[in-house]
Design a protein around this motif. Structure first.
Motif, PDB file in Angstrom:
ATOM      1  N   THR A  32       0.819  -1.215   0.000  1.00 22.69           N
ATOM      2  CA  THR A  32       0.000   0.000   0.000  1.00 22.69           C
ATOM      3  C   THR A  32       0.852   1.264   0.000  1.00 22.69           C
ATOM      4  OG1 THR A  32      -0.141   0.175   2.419  1.00 22.69           O
ATOM      5  CG2 THR A  32      -1.750  -1.248   1.311  1.00 22.69           C
ATOM      6  N   ARG A  33       2.132   1.122   0.370  1.00 18.37           N
ATOM      7  CA  ARG A  33       3.069   2.251   0.463  1.00 18.37           C
ATOM      8  C   ARG A  33       2.638   3.279   1.511  1.00 18.37           C
ATOM      9  NH1 ARG A  33       4.895   3.455  -5.862  1.00 18.37           N
ATOM     10  NH2 ARG A  33       5.604   1.315  -6.312  1.00 18.37           N
ATOM     11  N   ILE A  34       1.851   2.854   2.470  1.00 22.08           N
ATOM     12  CA  ILE A  34       1.479   3.740   3.584  1.00 22.08           C
ATOM     13  C   ILE A  34       2.567   3.657   4.636  1.00 22.08           C
ATOM     14  CG2 ILE A  34      -0.206   4.198   5.397  1.00 22.08           C
ATOM     15  CD1 ILE A  34      -2.321   2.912   3.642  1.00 22.08           C
ATOM     16  N   PRO A  35       3.225   4.765   4.992  1.00 19.77           N
ATOM     17  CA  PRO A  35       4.284   4.717   6.002  1.00 19.77           C
ATOM     18  C   PRO A  35       3.745   4.250   7.357  1.00 19.77           C
ATOM     19  CG  PRO A  35       4.351   6.789   4.786  1.00 19.77           C
ATOM     20  CD  PRO A  35       3.063   6.124   4.416  1.00 19.77           C
ATOM     21  N   ALA A  36       4.501   3.409   8.032  1.00 18.48           N
ATOM     22  CA  ALA A  36       4.071   2.870   9.320  1.00 18.48           C
ATOM     23  C   ALA A  36       3.943   3.968  10.376  1.00 18.48           C
ATOM     24  CB  ALA A  36       5.050   1.796   9.796  1.00 18.48           C
ATOM     25  N   GLU A  37       4.700   5.063  10.236  1.00 18.15           N
ATOM     26  CA  GLU A  37       4.606   6.123  11.230  1.00 18.15           C
ATOM     27  C   GLU A  37       3.268   6.862  11.132  1.00 18.15           C
ATOM     28  OE1 GLU A  37       7.414   9.278  10.944  1.00 18.15           O
ATOM     29  OE2 GLU A  37       6.748   9.953   8.963  1.00 18.15           O
ATOM     30  N   ILE A  38       2.603   6.753   9.996  1.00 13.42           N
ATOM     31  CA  ILE A  38       1.282   7.366   9.861  1.00 13.42           C
ATOM     32  C   ILE A  38       0.220   6.454  10.457  1.00 13.42           C
ATOM     33  CG2 ILE A  38      -0.471   8.160   8.219  1.00 13.42           C
ATOM     34  CD1 ILE A  38       1.730   9.067   6.386  1.00 13.42           C
ATOM     35  N   ILE A  39       0.169   5.224  10.002  1.00 13.34           N
ATOM     36  CA  ILE A  39      -0.784   4.262  10.554  1.00 13.34           C
ATOM     37  C   ILE A  39      -0.313   2.861  10.181  1.00 13.34           C
ATOM     38  CG2 ILE A  39      -2.311   4.175   8.540  1.00 13.34           C
ATOM     39  CD1 ILE A  39      -4.682   4.130  10.524  1.00 13.34           C
TER      40      ILE A  39
END
Length: 264
Positions: A32-39
């Motif tokens: 998903t390329r969603i950074p882990a620091e965001i969620i």
């Protein structure tokens, strides 16, 4: 007191879905390329567990999520204040021991991280504190339920066991301790449990991300976080015992609904 057959089934179903769902979501996150620091997508595992249980036992799950009646003297504001105090105490101790106690600047906009963290925390807490806590309270009592939920919550973060044993131990102590704090604080909060628990959880996550060097896997700040959380749990437990209040009211199942769902 024993758990009813329906409650046992709801508990088993929730855990059987929440754990593997979190693992699958975590495995899918890189795509998903969603950074882990965001969620972290793993946070939605407990919400999926609640959803499946609600499909099978709608009446019981609805009663659990609704909570008991709201009673005066709730300590929601103090709960939300406890989160930054726990982080501040741990960060101050880390700085006193020679660590870098300065806040870390995140790569993503802070407002985006804060909103996403609240959403993710609520996705977890609808399972941990709104469903599992009242279910286990019937069997283990108020404090025992908080410790049990905290233990499951800590073990659910299986990735911490790939790090240093002291790091994992500090995290587990912190998870159980903060679960005890939540158990005492959410007494009598009724339907507002989710936002209070999610808000507390999100504040802790943000504090650990910004001030406790969590992402690097450094041992000392995590151990200090565990000690700070344990101190908060001891103070909340002392206050709760002195006030003679249970940690959380267990919404009693409707008798007819329980009988009908038990037939299933």
């Amino acid at each position: 007191m024993r758990m009813t057959p329906v409650d046992i089934r709801v508990t088993v179903c929730f855990l059987a879905v929440a754990f593997p769902a979190a693992g699958l979501l975590g495995a899918a996150q890189p795509a998903t390329r969603i950074p882990a620091e965001i969620i972290q997508l793993t946070q939605f595992g407990p919400a999926l567990g609640v959803g499946v249980a609600a499909l099978l036992w709608p009446g019981r799950v609805r009663a659990l999520l609704a909570g008991g009646p709201t009673r005066p003297g709730g300590r929601g504001a103090l709960l939300l204040l406890t989160a930054p105090l726990v982080i501040a105490a741990g960060a101050a101790a880390y700085a006193a021991l020679g660590g870098d106690g300065r806040p870390v600047r995140p790569d993503a906009p802070f407002a985006l991280i804060a909103v996403a963290q609240l959403i993710g925390a609520c996705a977890e807490e609808i399972g941990w504190r709104c469903l599992l806590q009242p279910l286990l309270r019937a069997r283990f009592g108020p404090l025992g339920a908080s410790v049990a939920v905290g233990s499951v919550w800590g073990l659910w973060h299986v990735q911490v066991f790939a790090r240093h044993p002291l790091y994992a131990a500090g995290f587990l102590v912190g998870a159980v301790s903060l679960s005890v704090v939540l158990g005492w604080a959410l007494d009598g909060t009724g339907a507002s449990r989710l936002l209070l628990a999610g808000g507390f959880h999100a504040l802790v996550n943000l504090g650990m991300l910004l001030c406790m060097d969590e992402e690097s896997g450094t041992v000392t700040p995590m151990v200090l976080f565990g000690v700070s959380g344990l101190t908060a749990a001891a103070l909340w437990t002392w206050s709760g015992v002195c006030r003679g209040r249970p940690a959380q009211t267990d919404p009693a199942p409707d008798r007819l609904t329980t009988i009908m769902e038990d037939v299933r």
